[in-house]
Motif scaffolding. Structure first.
Motif, PDB file in Angstrom:
ATOM      1  N   GLN A  59       9.717 -41.701 -14.050  1.00 41.32           N
ATOM      2  CA  GLN A  59      10.707 -42.147 -13.129  1.00 41.32           C
ATOM      3  C   GLN A  59      11.779 -42.904 -13.539  1.00 41.32           C
ATOM      4  O   GLN A  59      12.692 -43.093 -12.848  1.00 41.32           O
ATOM      5  CB  GLN A  59       9.776 -42.737 -12.036  1.00 41.32           C
ATOM      6  N   PHE A 286       2.134 -43.670 -10.910  1.00 42.30           N
ATOM      7  CA  PHE A 286       2.911 -45.001 -10.876  1.00 42.30           C
ATOM      8  C   PHE A 286       2.496 -46.011 -12.059  1.00 42.30           C
ATOM      9  O   PHE A 286       3.004 -47.030 -11.874  1.00 42.30           O
ATOM     10  CB  PHE A 286       2.718 -45.630  -9.331  1.00 42.30           C
ATOM     11  N   GLU A 287       1.455 -45.998 -12.697  1.00 40.60           N
ATOM     12  CA  GLU A 287       1.109 -46.901 -13.685  1.00 40.60           C
ATOM     13  C   GLU A 287       1.628 -46.202 -15.190  1.00 40.60           C
ATOM     14  O   GLU A 287       2.317 -46.929 -15.840  1.00 40.60           O
ATOM     15  CB  GLU A 287      -0.363 -47.017 -13.763  1.00 40.60           C
ATOM     16  N   TRP A 288       1.286 -44.950 -15.262  1.00 37.48           N
ATOM     17  CA  TRP A 288       1.702 -44.098 -16.596  1.00 37.48           C
ATOM     18  C   TRP A 288       2.847 -43.224 -16.604  1.00 37.48           C
ATOM     19  O   TRP A 288       3.500 -42.804 -17.632  1.00 37.48           O
ATOM     20  CB  TRP A 288       0.763 -43.455 -17.050  1.00 37.48           C
ATOM     21  N   LEU A 289       3.502 -43.486 -15.110  1.00 39.72           N
ATOM     22  CA  LEU A 289       4.871 -42.787 -15.018  1.00 39.72           C
ATOM     23  C   LEU A 289       4.951 -41.517 -15.497  1.00 39.72           C
ATOM     24  O   LEU A 289       5.913 -41.072 -16.090  1.00 39.72           O
ATOM     25  CB  LEU A 289       6.014 -43.575 -15.799  1.00 39.72           C
ATOM     26  N   GLU A 290       3.812 -40.490 -15.295  1.00 40.95           N
ATOM     27  CA  GLU A 290       3.830 -39.284 -15.750  1.00 40.95           C
ATOM     28  C   GLU A 290       3.762 -38.598 -14.177  1.00 40.95           C
ATOM     29  O   GLU A 290       2.433 -37.745 -13.696  1.00 40.95           O
ATOM     30  CB  GLU A 290       2.494 -38.742 -16.610  1.00 40.95           C
TER      31      GLU A 290
ATOM     32  N   ASN B  65       6.137 -52.106  -8.511  1.00 44.43           N
ATOM     33  CA  ASN B  65       6.101 -50.723  -7.826  1.00 44.43           C
ATOM     34  C   ASN B  65       7.526 -50.086  -7.330  1.00 44.43           C
ATOM     35  O   ASN B  65       8.017 -49.029  -7.229  1.00 44.43           O
ATOM     36  CB  ASN B  65       4.849 -50.490  -6.679  1.00 44.43           C
ATOM     37  N   THR B  68       9.892 -49.472  -9.557  1.00 44.23           N
ATOM     38  CA  THR B  68       9.677 -48.136 -10.437  1.00 44.23           C
ATOM     39  C   THR B  68      10.481 -47.169  -9.449  1.00 44.23           C
ATOM     40  O   THR B  68      10.882 -46.140  -9.779  1.00 44.23           O
ATOM     41  CB  THR B  68       8.369 -47.742 -10.474  1.00 44.23           C
ATOM     42  N   LEU B  71      14.107 -47.068  -9.180  1.00 44.02           N
ATOM     43  CA  LEU B  71      14.612 -46.411 -10.425  1.00 44.02           C
ATOM     44  C   LEU B  71      14.516 -44.905 -10.327  1.00 44.02           C
ATOM     45  O   LEU B  71      15.484 -44.242 -10.982  1.00 44.02           O
ATOM     46  CB  LEU B  71      13.763 -47.127 -11.738  1.00 44.02           C
ATOM     47  N   ALA B  72      13.529 -44.361 -10.019  1.00 37.70           N
ATOM     48  CA  ALA B  72      13.226 -43.128  -9.997  1.00 37.70           C
ATOM     49  C   ALA B  72      14.440 -42.316  -8.779  1.00 37.70           C
ATOM     50  O   ALA B  72      15.042 -41.343  -9.278  1.00 37.70           O
ATOM     51  CB  ALA B  72      12.020 -42.787  -9.361  1.00 37.70           C
ATOM     52  N   ARG B  90       7.494 -50.267 -20.486  1.00 40.02           N
ATOM     53  CA  ARG B  90       7.829 -49.040 -20.147  1.00 40.02           C
ATOM     54  C   ARG B  90       9.271 -48.797 -19.513  1.00 40.02           C
ATOM     55  O   ARG B  90       9.941 -47.719 -19.471  1.00 40.02           O
ATOM     56  CB  ARG B  90       6.763 -48.468 -18.990  1.00 40.02           C
ATOM     57  N   LYS B 373       5.496 -46.807 -25.526  1.00 43.28           N
ATOM     58  CA  LYS B 373       5.379 -46.543 -24.357  1.00 43.28           C
ATOM     59  C   LYS B 373       3.809 -46.079 -23.671  1.00 43.28           C
ATOM     60  O   LYS B 373       3.703 -45.922 -22.516  1.00 43.28           O
ATOM     61  CB  LYS B 373       6.428 -45.335 -23.917  1.00 43.28           C
ATOM     62  N   ARG B 376       0.013 -49.220 -22.249  1.00 39.11           N
ATOM     63  CA  ARG B 376      -0.536 -49.451 -20.896  1.00 39.11           C
ATOM     64  C   ARG B 376      -1.804 -48.552 -20.902  1.00 39.11           C
ATOM     65  O   ARG B 376      -3.136 -48.850 -20.559  1.00 39.11           O
ATOM     66  CB  ARG B 376       0.271 -49.356 -19.592  1.00 39.11           C
ATOM     67  N   ILE B 377      -1.857 -47.313 -21.400  1.00 39.50           N
ATOM     68  CA  ILE B 377      -2.732 -46.290 -21.197  1.00 39.50           C
ATOM     69  C   ILE B 377      -3.777 -46.585 -22.352  1.00 39.50           C
ATOM     70  O   ILE B 377      -4.862 -46.496 -22.289  1.00 39.50           O
ATOM     71  CB  ILE B 377      -2.185 -44.832 -21.216  1.00 39.50           C
ATOM     72  N   ARG B 410      -3.076 -38.233 -25.223  1.00 38.92           N
ATOM     73  CA  ARG B 410      -2.228 -38.683 -24.061  1.00 38.92           C
ATOM     74  C   ARG B 410      -0.750 -38.574 -24.527  1.00 38.92           C
ATOM     75  O   ARG B 410       0.213 -38.621 -23.743  1.00 38.92           O
ATOM     76  CB  ARG B 410      -2.692 -39.999 -23.821  1.00 38.92           C
ATOM     77  N   ARG B 412       2.228 -36.847 -25.680  1.00 40.35           N
ATOM     78  CA  ARG B 412       2.668 -35.586 -25.861  1.00 40.35           C
ATOM     79  C   ARG B 412       4.165 -35.730 -25.293  1.00 40.35           C
ATOM     80  O   ARG B 412       4.721 -36.729 -24.942  1.00 40.35           O
ATOM     81  CB  ARG B 412       2.020 -34.777 -24.790  1.00 40.35           C
TER      82      ARG B 412
END
Lengths: 325, 412
Positions: A59, A286-290, B65, B68, B71-72, B90, B373, B376-377, B410, B412
């Motif tokens: 996003q 919303f956290e990993w933006l996928e 939030n 985000t 921005l989207a 991010r 990027k 976080r994950i 993750r 990709r």
């Protein structure tokens, strides 16, 4: 003169046209708010998420900056260990928190109906209260109740542990409720606490619809309270059971708020042990933006719920309809 | 009467003209950074009377939030947006913020004014610099002087991890209800965050390869496990009622965190423990960052020139940075602000210790860390692995190998 003679009919016809127009279109205008809202907030997001599930989009790149990736999102999700762990959590929570809701609610509704003639409304309102309590307030309270050292739940368990009967199956140490291995029990407890009242209300309304004569006839035949419950109430509750169980299945598969607040929105180290598919989907988006991957999770979850509902329908639906009539 | 009316009209017209010239810009911000900016604004208004600044404050998570989502869709963005350290990576990788390296901003001119490692935090992998640092959080080591004194522990003996664990055993021997630290996981995290090699990220090396099975992680996990196995931690999660309670009642003897924790302890977590706490640098010469905030300009902003004027004032003006520091105690990112006499003063809450000098020194020694990027994950996956090792007794090597595979698939 000519003008004045032609004027009135013209005015009439204009008026008639207007009233015709009104008659023809007014109904559509009146029902339009629903359709407009449904199109904007229902259909459009649904179709957009279907479209999005074939795209890759972060996003923060802005509107329109997505890329077609075909089925990659679906193949990623279906092979994603985190997704399957969330799926396992969801099904586990669905069963462990779903079954007791009904096993408690049906007898409870029966007792309220039979035994509490004067306080019926008050009692059912009290049981319904958790259902309308704000989830944030629930989280605050349960975080305190679940506290390892000083929480009321652990204190109660510690007390029960000193009694002879409970002693041998309760743990000797305080339980840490916020571990990957224990958090699901905590979430299940909150869900049961919150939704049992709702189911009680459903069953109570169904029980109240059962004709009094049936119970009278049963007691004339010498049926005890238990026999009345077993052979009159339960069979006649089947349509409502089908309905209530369907709601529980759909609700539990989409369980989000309770795990989300108890896991601190995903910041807890026990997140993987407790997060449901809906929560995993939210965090993927919303956290990993996928966004694309999250959309594919949404559609896989939808398919899963559809299959469960069909199974439930095949297993209990027809029987419920047959007996209900 | 007529004259008065004419004068009034003229005044109104003039006022209208002034109003017309006055530009209004909006700033999206979260608490308590909004208190800092409120303390900075009077000075800004004096210098730039034609720019009116409106603050839009949302809670920390809600702000990011909303940002985000904005921005989207490119809708509802403010002219200036505050970004916390956990999100700056991010947002840097996305395309929604202005690259401040480019004209008319030319932020290169200002970069040398800031604590060096903050620049890397706000820079994307392809070199765009999207936000100016406003405050920083040098990682530091809090301890309860009264508890250590009673247990006969010399704080400097805790400057090695072995000494730290030994101190924990002494404290436990003195009083079995007092723990060395709230959660052993914090020791793992401070090791992971503060021992990053040059040019590396937290979880990725220069070329973006996952390095969570490197000795840095193994050592961090081992230390945490040693502490857990010796029963030295209270197994309390951060930001819970039990955590605050531990600080208040003195059942926790040490804590690793950012310099900002002192403000929280003093203001609401444990004000009654005033004078009992002290700080020192992290053990074994580690220096790490623990928090920080930034300001960026969304590309959709219509008042970029004014937004940039404001950001420059908030971040590079010495007086304004000191005003913010006095308001909320957040450590200024601007190097020249760190030399203000106020930094030489003792901190009452820390028993008059000159802690800010110590934090300033730490801030200068923190090395830049490459943002990625997938940070976080990766953070989440490592956190789960750590919990498996500490809570479920999983083997460290196996847990980290599994975490590595999870992070890799993750990407990709």
């Amino acid at each position: 003169m000519q003008r004045s003679s032609t004027a009135p009919p013209r005015a009439v016809s204009r008026q008639m046209r207007w009233s015709n127009l009104q008659r023809r279109w007014a109904p559509y205008v009146f029902v339009s708010p629903f359709f407009i809202l449904f199109l904007v907030f229902g259909l459009y997001p649904t179709l957009f998420s279907l479209y999005m599930s074939f795209q890759s989009w972060s996003q923060t790149d802005g509107w329109g900056h997505w890329k077609f990736v075909g089925l990659e999102n679906y193949s990623f999700t279906l092979t994603d260990p985190m997704f399957w762990r969330a799926m396992y959590n969801t099904v586990w929570l669905g069963v462990v928190s779903g079954l007791p809701q009904h096993l408690l609610a049906i007898p409870l509704a029966f007792v309220i109906h039979m035994g509490l003639s004067r306080f019926k409304t008050f009692t059912s309102a009290v049981y319904f209260l958790p259902y309308i309590t704000s989830t944030v307030a629930i989280a605050l309270i349960f975080n305190t109740l679940f506290s390892t050292q000083k929480g009321v739940i652990n204190q109660t368990l510690a007390y029960l542990n000193t009694l002879p009967l409970f002693g041998w199956f309760l743990p000797d140490e305080n339980i840490n409720w916020f571990l990957n291995s224990t958090i699901k029990w905590g979430i299940a407890l909150v869900v049961i606490w919150k939704y049992t009242g709702w189911n009680t209300l459903l069953y109570l309304s169904a029980i109240q619809a059962i004709p009094r004569e049936l119970y009278e006839a049963a007691s004339v035949d010498g049926a005890t309270r238990w026999q009345q419950f077993r052979f009159v109430t339960l069979p006649l509750l089947r349509p409502m059971m089908f309905f209530a169980v369907s709601l529980t299945i759909i609700g539990n598969m989409q369980l989000f708020e309770e795990p989300f607040v108890l896991l601190n929105g995903g910041a807890s180290s026990a997140t993987q042990g407790g997060q449901t598919v809906a929560m995993y989907m939210f965090r993927t988006a919303f956290e990993w933006l996928e966004m694309g991957t999250a959309a594919s999770i949404a559609w896989l979850l939808f398919a899963f719920i559809a299959v469960l509902t069909i199974i439930n329908n095949l297993a209990f639906g027809r029987a419920a309809q047959g007996r209900g009539d | 009467m007529k004259k008065i009316a004419v004068v009034l009209l003229a005044a109104l017209a003039l006022g209208g003209m002034v109003l017309a010239q006055k530009k209004v810009i909006t700033v999206g911000v979260f608490p308590n950074l909004d208190d800092a900016i409120k303390a900075q604004l009077p000075g800004f208004n004096k210098l730039y009377p034609n720019i009116e600044v409106k603050l839009v404050t949302l809670q920390y998570a809600d702000h990011h939030n909303a940002l985000t989502t904005a921005l989207a869709t490119g809708q509802g963005l403010h002219d200036v947006e505050a970004i916390e350290i956990g999100f700056v990576g991010r947002f840097a990788e996305g395309q929604g913020f202005e690259d401040l390296n480019k004209p008319p901003y030319n932020a290169d001119l200002y970069k040398k004014l800031f604590t060096p490692y903050t620049i890397a935090q706000a820079t994307s992998a392809d070199g765009r610099f999207i936000a100016m640092p406003v405050d920083i959080g040098p990682g530091t080591f809090y301890y309860r002087k009264d508890i250590l004194d009673k247990a006969g522990v010399n704080p400097s003996s805790m400057m090695t991890w072995n000494g730290y664990i030994e101190a924990g055993k002494k404290i436990k021997a003195m009083d079995k209800n007092i723990f060395l630290i709230a959660n052993a996981a914090d020791v793992a995290w401070i090791n992971i965050f503060a021992s990053v090699g040059a040019g590396e990220g937290y979880y990725f090396d220069k070329s973006g390869k996952v390095i969570v099975d490197s000795p840095r992680f193994v050592r961090a996990f081992e230390l945490a496990k040693q502490i857990r196995d010796a029963g030295l931690d209270a197994k309390i999660g951060a930001w819970t009622n039990e955590w605050y309670d531990g600080f208040k009642k003195g059942t926790v003897a040490t804590q690793f965190s950012g310099a900002w924790l002192q403000g929280h302890l003093q203001n609401w977590m444990a004000p009654e423990t005033k004078g009992l706490w002290r700080v020192q640098q992290l053990p074994e010469g580690l220096y790490g960052s623990w928090g920080g905030s930034f300001y960026g300009i969304p590309s959709a902003s219509k008042n970029k020139a004014e937004a940039w004027t404001l950001i420059k004032y908030l971040t590079t003006n010495r007086a304004s940075q000191i005003a913010a520091f006095k308001a909320i105690g957040a450590f200024p990112a601007l190097l020249s602000a760190q030399t203000d006499p106020v930094f030489e003063e003792g901190v009452d809450f820390l028993g008059g210790q000159k802690a800010r000098v110590l934090w300033r020194e730490a801030a200068r020694k923190i090395k830049p860390v490459e943002a990625n990027k997938y940070d976080r994950i990766a953070n989440e996956i490592i956190s789960t692995a750590l919990s498996q090792v500490l809570d479920e007794g999983k083997d460290i090597k196996a847990a980290l190998a599994e975490a590595k595979a999870l992070i890799e698939r993750r990407m990709r």
